[in-house]
Design a protein around this motif. Structure first.
Motif, PDB file in Angstrom:
ATOM      1  N   TYR A  43       0.833  -1.204   0.000  1.00  0.00           N
ATOM      2  CA  TYR A  43       0.000   0.000   0.000  1.00  0.00           C
ATOM      3  C   TYR A  43       0.873   1.262   0.000  1.00  0.00           C
ATOM      4  O   TYR A  43       0.626   2.209  -0.757  1.00  0.00           O
ATOM      5  N   LEU A  44       1.885   1.246   0.871  1.00  0.00           N
ATOM      6  CA  LEU A  44       2.724   2.435   0.999  1.00  0.00           C
ATOM      7  C   LEU A  44       3.551   2.696  -0.253  1.00  0.00           C
ATOM      8  O   LEU A  44       3.798   3.852  -0.606  1.00  0.00           O
ATOM      9  N   ARG A  45       3.989   1.646  -0.923  1.00  0.00           N
ATOM     10  CA  ARG A  45       4.742   1.841  -2.171  1.00  0.00           C
ATOM     11  C   ARG A  45       3.892   2.597  -3.188  1.00  0.00           C
ATOM     12  O   ARG A  45       4.371   3.518  -3.856  1.00  0.00           O
ATOM     13  N   VAL A  46       2.634   2.186  -3.316  1.00  0.00           N
ATOM     14  CA  VAL A  46       1.745   2.854  -4.266  1.00  0.00           C
ATOM     15  C   VAL A  46       1.568   4.321  -3.885  1.00  0.00           C
ATOM     16  O   VAL A  46       1.668   5.225  -4.729  1.00  0.00           O
ATOM     17  N   PHE A  47       1.316   4.565  -2.601  1.00  0.00           N
ATOM     18  CA  PHE A  47       1.098   5.939  -2.149  1.00  0.00           C
ATOM     19  C   PHE A  47       2.347   6.793  -2.345  1.00  0.00           C
ATOM     20  O   PHE A  47       2.277   7.931  -2.838  1.00  0.00           O
ATOM     21  N   LEU A  48       3.512   6.246  -1.984  1.00  0.00           N
ATOM     22  CA  LEU A  48       4.741   7.032  -2.078  1.00  0.00           C
ATOM     23  C   LEU A  48       5.161   7.258  -3.522  1.00  0.00           C
ATOM     24  O   LEU A  48       5.741   8.307  -3.842  1.00  0.00           O
ATOM     25  N   ARG A  49       4.884   6.300  -4.400  1.00  0.00           N
ATOM     26  CA  ARG A  49       5.171   6.525  -5.820  1.00  0.00           C
ATOM     27  C   ARG A  49       4.303   7.662  -6.362  1.00  0.00           C
ATOM     28  O   ARG A  49       4.759   8.498  -7.138  1.00  0.00           O
TER      29      ARG A  49
ATOM     30  N   PRO B  25      12.090  11.439  -4.690  1.00  0.00           N
ATOM     31  CA  PRO B  25      12.029  10.324  -5.638  1.00  0.00           C
ATOM     32  C   PRO B  25      12.761   9.096  -5.087  1.00  0.00           C
ATOM     33  O   PRO B  25      13.716   9.211  -4.329  1.00  0.00           O
ATOM     34  N   GLY B  26      12.284   7.917  -5.476  1.00  0.00           N
ATOM     35  CA  GLY B  26      12.945   6.679  -5.097  1.00  0.00           C
ATOM     36  C   GLY B  26      12.632   6.187  -3.712  1.00  0.00           C
ATOM     37  O   GLY B  26      13.124   5.128  -3.295  1.00  0.00           O
TER      38      GLY B  26
END
Length: 299
Positions: free
Chosen positions: A77-83, A93-94
Protein backbone atom coordinates in the motif's frame (compact mmCIF):
# COMPACT_ATOMS: atom_id res chain seq x y z
CA UNK A 1 -6.12 15.34 9.00
CA UNK A 2 -2.33 15.81 8.52
CA UNK A 3 -1.25 16.31 4.89
CA UNK A 4 -4.93 16.46 3.94
CA UNK A 5 -4.36 17.96 0.47
CA UNK A 6 -1.91 15.22 -0.53
CA UNK A 7 -4.27 12.55 0.76
CA UNK A 8 -7.27 13.92 -1.13
CA UNK A 9 -5.30 14.12 -4.36
CA UNK A 10 -4.26 10.50 -3.84
CA UNK A 11 -7.92 9.49 -3.45
CA UNK A 12 -8.89 11.43 -6.58
CA UNK A 13 -6.08 9.74 -8.54
CA UNK A 14 -7.19 6.26 -7.41
CA UNK A 15 -10.82 6.96 -8.21
CA UNK A 16 -10.60 8.95 -11.43
CA UNK A 17 -7.38 7.81 -13.11
CA UNK A 18 -6.86 4.29 -11.80
CA UNK A 19 -10.64 3.65 -11.67
CA UNK A 20 -10.27 1.44 -8.62
CA UNK A 21 -13.37 0.08 -6.91
CA UNK A 22 -14.85 2.17 -4.06
CA UNK A 23 -13.91 -0.55 -1.59
CA UNK A 24 -10.25 -0.48 -2.70
CA UNK A 25 -10.14 3.32 -2.67
CA UNK A 26 -11.56 3.35 0.85
CA UNK A 27 -9.05 0.77 2.07
CA UNK A 28 -6.01 2.47 0.53
CA UNK A 29 -7.18 5.85 1.81
CA UNK A 30 -7.44 4.39 5.32
CA UNK A 31 -3.92 2.89 5.17
CA UNK A 32 -2.35 6.06 3.81
CA UNK A 33 -4.15 8.18 6.42
CA UNK A 34 -2.82 5.98 9.23
CA UNK A 35 0.71 6.40 7.95
CA UNK A 36 0.39 10.16 7.56
CA UNK A 37 -1.08 10.49 11.07
CA UNK A 38 1.91 8.58 12.45
CA UNK A 39 4.25 10.90 10.52
CA UNK A 40 2.53 13.95 12.02
CA UNK A 41 2.73 12.52 15.55
CA UNK A 42 6.43 11.75 15.03
CA UNK A 43 7.09 15.30 13.79
CA UNK A 44 8.00 14.12 10.30
CA UNK A 45 7.39 15.98 7.06
CA UNK A 46 6.35 14.10 3.94
CA UNK A 47 8.62 16.25 1.77
CA UNK A 48 11.75 15.33 3.74
CA UNK A 49 10.83 11.75 4.64
CA UNK A 50 13.78 9.32 4.68
CA UNK A 51 13.90 5.50 4.23
CA UNK A 52 14.83 5.08 7.91
CA UNK A 53 11.63 6.93 8.85
CA UNK A 54 9.56 4.30 7.05
CA UNK A 55 11.59 1.57 8.76
CA UNK A 56 10.75 3.20 12.07
CA UNK A 57 7.03 3.15 11.20
CA UNK A 58 7.13 -0.61 10.69
CA UNK A 59 9.33 -1.16 13.76
CA UNK A 60 7.17 0.90 16.14
CA UNK A 61 3.57 1.12 14.96
CA UNK A 62 3.59 -1.96 12.74
CA UNK A 63 5.03 -4.42 15.23
CA UNK A 64 2.12 -3.67 17.59
CA UNK A 65 -0.67 -3.97 15.00
CA UNK A 66 0.31 -6.28 12.13
CA UNK A 67 1.23 -9.86 11.46
CA UNK A 68 4.05 -10.59 9.03
CA UNK A 69 1.53 -11.03 6.21
CA UNK A 70 -0.24 -7.78 7.11
CA UNK A 71 3.10 -5.95 7.18
CA UNK A 72 3.77 -7.14 3.64
CA UNK A 73 0.37 -5.85 2.48
CA UNK A 74 1.03 -2.54 4.22
CA UNK A 75 4.37 -2.23 2.43
CA UNK A 76 2.55 -2.69 -0.90
CA UNK A 77 0.00 0.00 0.00
CA UNK A 78 2.72 2.44 1.00
CA UNK A 79 4.74 1.84 -2.17
CA UNK A 80 1.74 2.85 -4.27
CA UNK A 81 1.10 5.94 -2.15
CA UNK A 82 4.74 7.03 -2.08
CA UNK A 83 5.17 6.53 -5.82
CA UNK A 84 2.16 8.75 -6.37
CA UNK A 85 3.42 11.30 -3.83
CA UNK A 86 6.77 11.34 -5.62
CA UNK A 87 5.07 11.89 -8.99
CA UNK A 88 3.47 15.11 -7.73
CA UNK A 89 6.60 16.28 -5.91
CA UNK A 90 5.22 15.68 -2.42
CA UNK A 91 8.12 13.42 -1.36
CA UNK A 92 11.62 12.56 -2.55
CA UNK A 93 12.03 10.32 -5.64
CA UNK A 94 12.95 6.68 -5.10
CA UNK A 95 11.52 6.54 -1.58
CA UNK A 96 9.02 3.82 -2.49
CA UNK A 97 11.72 1.63 -4.03
CA UNK A 98 13.77 1.75 -0.82
CA UNK A 99 11.09 -0.27 1.02
CA UNK A 100 11.59 -3.99 1.54
CA UNK A 101 8.61 -6.16 2.48
CA UNK A 102 8.87 -9.41 4.42
CA UNK A 103 9.12 -12.61 2.39
CA UNK A 104 5.90 -14.57 1.97
CA UNK A 105 5.55 -18.13 0.71
CA UNK A 106 2.65 -19.46 -1.36
CA UNK A 107 0.05 -21.36 0.72
CA UNK A 108 2.15 -20.88 3.88
CA UNK A 109 -0.78 -20.24 6.20
CA UNK A 110 -3.96 -22.08 6.99
CA UNK A 111 -7.31 -20.54 6.03
CA UNK A 112 -9.33 -19.42 9.01
CA UNK A 113 -12.64 -21.17 8.43
CA UNK A 114 -15.10 -21.54 11.28
CA UNK A 115 -16.72 -24.87 11.99
CA UNK A 116 -20.11 -24.91 10.24
CA UNK A 117 -21.89 -25.47 13.56
CA UNK A 118 -20.35 -22.22 14.78
CA UNK A 119 -21.66 -20.51 11.64
CA UNK A 120 -25.13 -21.83 12.49
CA UNK A 121 -24.77 -20.42 16.00
CA UNK A 122 -23.83 -17.04 14.56
CA UNK A 123 -26.89 -17.01 12.29
CA UNK A 124 -29.16 -18.09 15.15
CA UNK A 125 -27.73 -15.32 17.33
CA UNK A 126 -29.29 -12.75 14.98
CA UNK A 127 -32.82 -14.08 15.31
CA UNK A 128 -34.43 -11.12 17.04
CA UNK A 129 -37.21 -8.95 15.60
CA UNK A 130 -35.55 -5.56 16.03
CA UNK A 131 -33.96 -3.67 13.12
CA UNK A 132 -30.39 -4.54 14.07
CA UNK A 133 -30.97 -8.28 14.30
CA UNK A 134 -33.04 -8.44 11.11
CA UNK A 135 -30.36 -6.52 9.20
CA UNK A 136 -27.42 -8.45 10.66
CA UNK A 137 -29.04 -11.82 9.93
CA UNK A 138 -29.37 -10.95 6.24
CA UNK A 139 -25.74 -9.76 6.14
CA UNK A 140 -24.40 -12.90 7.85
CA UNK A 141 -26.36 -15.20 5.52
CA UNK A 142 -24.98 -13.43 2.44
CA UNK A 143 -21.44 -13.85 3.76
CA UNK A 144 -21.83 -17.48 4.81
CA UNK A 145 -24.05 -18.90 2.03
CA UNK A 146 -22.48 -17.15 -0.97
CA UNK A 147 -19.03 -16.42 0.43
CA UNK A 148 -19.28 -12.74 -0.52
CA UNK A 149 -16.64 -10.18 0.34
CA UNK A 150 -17.62 -7.51 2.84
CA UNK A 151 -17.39 -4.77 0.19
CA UNK A 152 -19.75 -6.70 -2.07
CA UNK A 153 -22.33 -6.92 0.72
CA UNK A 154 -22.00 -3.24 1.63
CA UNK A 155 -22.47 -2.24 -2.04
CA UNK A 156 -25.49 -4.51 -2.64
CA UNK A 157 -28.48 -2.58 -4.02
CA UNK A 158 -32.19 -3.30 -3.90
CA UNK A 159 -32.40 -3.65 -7.68
CA UNK A 160 -29.86 -6.50 -7.54
CA UNK A 161 -32.40 -8.69 -5.71
CA UNK A 162 -34.75 -10.15 -8.34
CA UNK A 163 -37.64 -11.59 -6.33
CA UNK A 164 -39.73 -12.51 -9.37
CA UNK A 165 -37.04 -14.73 -10.92
CA UNK A 166 -35.40 -15.80 -7.67
CA UNK A 167 -31.99 -14.36 -8.57
CA UNK A 168 -29.31 -12.35 -6.83
CA UNK A 169 -26.86 -10.29 -8.90
CA UNK A 170 -23.51 -9.50 -7.33
CA UNK A 171 -20.86 -7.17 -8.73
CA UNK A 172 -17.61 -9.11 -8.20
CA UNK A 173 -14.94 -6.69 -7.02
CA UNK A 174 -11.94 -8.68 -8.26
CA UNK A 175 -13.41 -9.77 -11.61
CA UNK A 176 -15.07 -6.38 -12.23
CA UNK A 177 -18.16 -8.02 -13.67
CA UNK A 178 -21.61 -9.08 -12.45
CA UNK A 179 -22.39 -12.63 -11.37
CA UNK A 180 -25.88 -14.09 -10.95
CA UNK A 181 -26.77 -16.52 -8.15
CA UNK A 182 -29.96 -18.39 -7.34
CA UNK A 183 -31.68 -16.66 -4.45
CA UNK A 184 -31.85 -19.50 -1.93
CA UNK A 185 -34.80 -19.55 0.44
CA UNK A 186 -33.16 -18.58 3.79
CA UNK A 187 -31.32 -15.65 2.20
CA UNK A 188 -34.40 -14.56 0.24
CA UNK A 189 -36.54 -14.57 3.37
CA UNK A 190 -33.95 -12.63 5.38
CA UNK A 191 -33.49 -10.00 2.67
CA UNK A 192 -37.20 -9.55 2.06
CA UNK A 193 -37.90 -9.24 5.76
CA UNK A 194 -35.27 -6.53 6.18
CA UNK A 195 -36.22 -4.61 3.04
CA UNK A 196 -40.00 -4.81 3.60
CA UNK A 197 -40.23 -4.58 7.39
CA UNK A 198 -37.09 -3.30 9.11
CA UNK A 199 -35.20 -1.11 6.65
CA UNK A 200 -35.71 2.64 7.27
CA UNK A 201 -37.59 4.60 4.62
CA UNK A 202 -34.63 6.30 2.93
CA UNK A 203 -34.35 7.09 -0.76
CA UNK A 204 -31.11 5.21 -1.27
CA UNK A 205 -30.39 2.27 -3.62
CA UNK A 206 -28.12 0.37 -1.21
CA UNK A 207 -29.87 -2.27 0.87
CA UNK A 208 -28.10 -2.08 4.21
CA UNK A 209 -28.44 1.13 6.22
CA UNK A 210 -26.87 2.32 9.46
CA UNK A 211 -28.91 1.84 12.62
CA UNK A 212 -27.99 5.26 13.96
CA UNK A 213 -27.99 8.68 12.33
CA UNK A 214 -26.96 9.60 9.78
CA UNK A 215 -29.11 7.01 8.02
CA UNK A 216 -26.70 6.25 5.21
CA UNK A 217 -25.47 2.96 3.69
CA UNK A 218 -23.11 0.98 5.90
CA UNK A 219 -19.48 0.67 4.85
CA UNK A 220 -17.25 -2.37 4.39
CA UNK A 221 -15.48 -1.75 7.74
CA UNK A 222 -18.92 -1.68 9.40
CA UNK A 223 -19.59 -5.18 8.00
CA UNK A 224 -16.41 -6.33 9.74
CA UNK A 225 -17.49 -4.74 13.02
CA UNK A 226 -20.91 -6.45 12.86
CA UNK A 227 -19.46 -9.92 12.37
CA UNK A 228 -16.52 -9.44 14.74
CA UNK A 229 -18.74 -8.17 17.56
CA UNK A 230 -21.14 -11.10 17.27
CA UNK A 231 -18.42 -13.75 17.00
CA UNK A 232 -16.68 -12.41 20.10
CA UNK A 233 -19.96 -12.26 22.01
CA UNK A 234 -20.43 -15.98 21.31
CA UNK A 235 -16.94 -16.70 22.61
CA UNK A 236 -15.82 -18.33 19.36
CA UNK A 237 -12.10 -18.85 18.81
CA UNK A 238 -10.44 -18.43 15.41
CA UNK A 239 -7.35 -16.79 13.92
CA UNK A 240 -9.52 -14.06 12.40
CA UNK A 241 -12.99 -13.15 13.62
CA UNK A 242 -14.47 -11.23 10.71
CA UNK A 243 -16.41 -11.56 7.44
CA UNK A 244 -13.58 -13.35 5.65
CA UNK A 245 -13.82 -16.20 8.16
CA UNK A 246 -17.37 -16.79 6.87
CA UNK A 247 -16.11 -16.72 3.28
CA UNK A 248 -13.52 -19.35 4.19
CA UNK A 249 -16.20 -21.38 5.98
CA UNK A 250 -18.33 -21.33 2.82
CA UNK A 251 -15.40 -22.55 0.72
CA UNK A 252 -14.41 -25.27 3.20
CA UNK A 253 -18.00 -26.54 3.30
CA UNK A 254 -18.18 -26.72 -0.51
CA UNK A 255 -14.86 -28.59 -0.56
CA UNK A 256 -16.13 -31.08 2.01
CA UNK A 257 -19.14 -31.72 -0.22
CA UNK A 258 -16.82 -32.83 -3.02
CA UNK A 259 -16.84 -29.80 -5.32
CA UNK A 260 -13.77 -29.17 -7.50
CA UNK A 261 -11.53 -26.14 -7.07
CA UNK A 262 -13.07 -24.51 -10.15
CA UNK A 263 -16.60 -25.22 -8.90
CA UNK A 264 -15.66 -23.54 -5.61
CA UNK A 265 -13.67 -20.67 -7.11
CA UNK A 266 -16.32 -19.59 -9.61
CA UNK A 267 -19.06 -18.71 -7.09
CA UNK A 268 -16.47 -17.11 -4.79
CA UNK A 269 -15.39 -14.80 -7.62
CA UNK A 270 -11.79 -16.07 -7.77
CA UNK A 271 -9.91 -15.16 -10.92
CA UNK A 272 -7.58 -18.19 -10.80
CA UNK A 273 -7.61 -21.65 -9.22
CA UNK A 274 -4.53 -20.69 -7.17
CA UNK A 275 -6.73 -18.42 -5.07
CA UNK A 276 -8.82 -21.47 -4.17
CA UNK A 277 -5.90 -23.81 -3.46
CA UNK A 278 -5.55 -22.70 0.16
CA UNK A 279 -8.87 -24.35 1.09
CA UNK A 280 -7.54 -27.83 0.22
CA UNK A 281 -5.42 -27.69 3.35
CA UNK A 282 -8.43 -27.99 5.64
CA UNK A 283 -10.09 -30.95 3.90
CA UNK A 284 -9.35 -33.20 6.87
CA UNK A 285 -11.53 -36.04 5.61
CA UNK A 286 -9.46 -36.36 2.43
CA UNK A 287 -6.23 -36.06 4.40
CA UNK A 288 -7.32 -38.92 6.63
CA UNK A 289 -8.02 -41.06 3.55
CA UNK A 290 -4.46 -40.44 2.40
CA UNK A 291 -3.13 -41.34 5.85
CA UNK A 292 -5.06 -44.63 5.80
CA UNK A 293 -3.57 -45.83 2.49
CA UNK A 294 -1.71 -49.13 2.62
CA UNK A 295 1.70 -48.32 1.16
CA UNK A 296 2.71 -51.97 0.93
CA UNK A 297 5.67 -51.77 3.26
CA UNK A 298 7.23 -48.73 1.60
CA UNK A 299 9.19 -46.51 3.94
Amino acid sequence: MPFDDDLERFVKWMRDERELTPCTVEQWHYRAAKFLSWCADAGLNLATLQPQDIDSYFATYGVQHWSRVSARHMANYLRVFLRYASSIGACRPGLADSMQGSRRYALESLPYALDWEDVRRLIADASGDDERNVRDRAIILLLAVYGLRRGEVAALRIDQVDRANGQLQIWRLKRRQPQVYPLVSPVSEALHRYIDEARPAVGLPEIFIRIRAPRVPITAPAIYDIVNRRLRALGLQAAHLGPHALRHSCAARLLAKGLTLKEIGDPLGHRTSMATMTYTKVDLASLRQVADLDLGGLQ
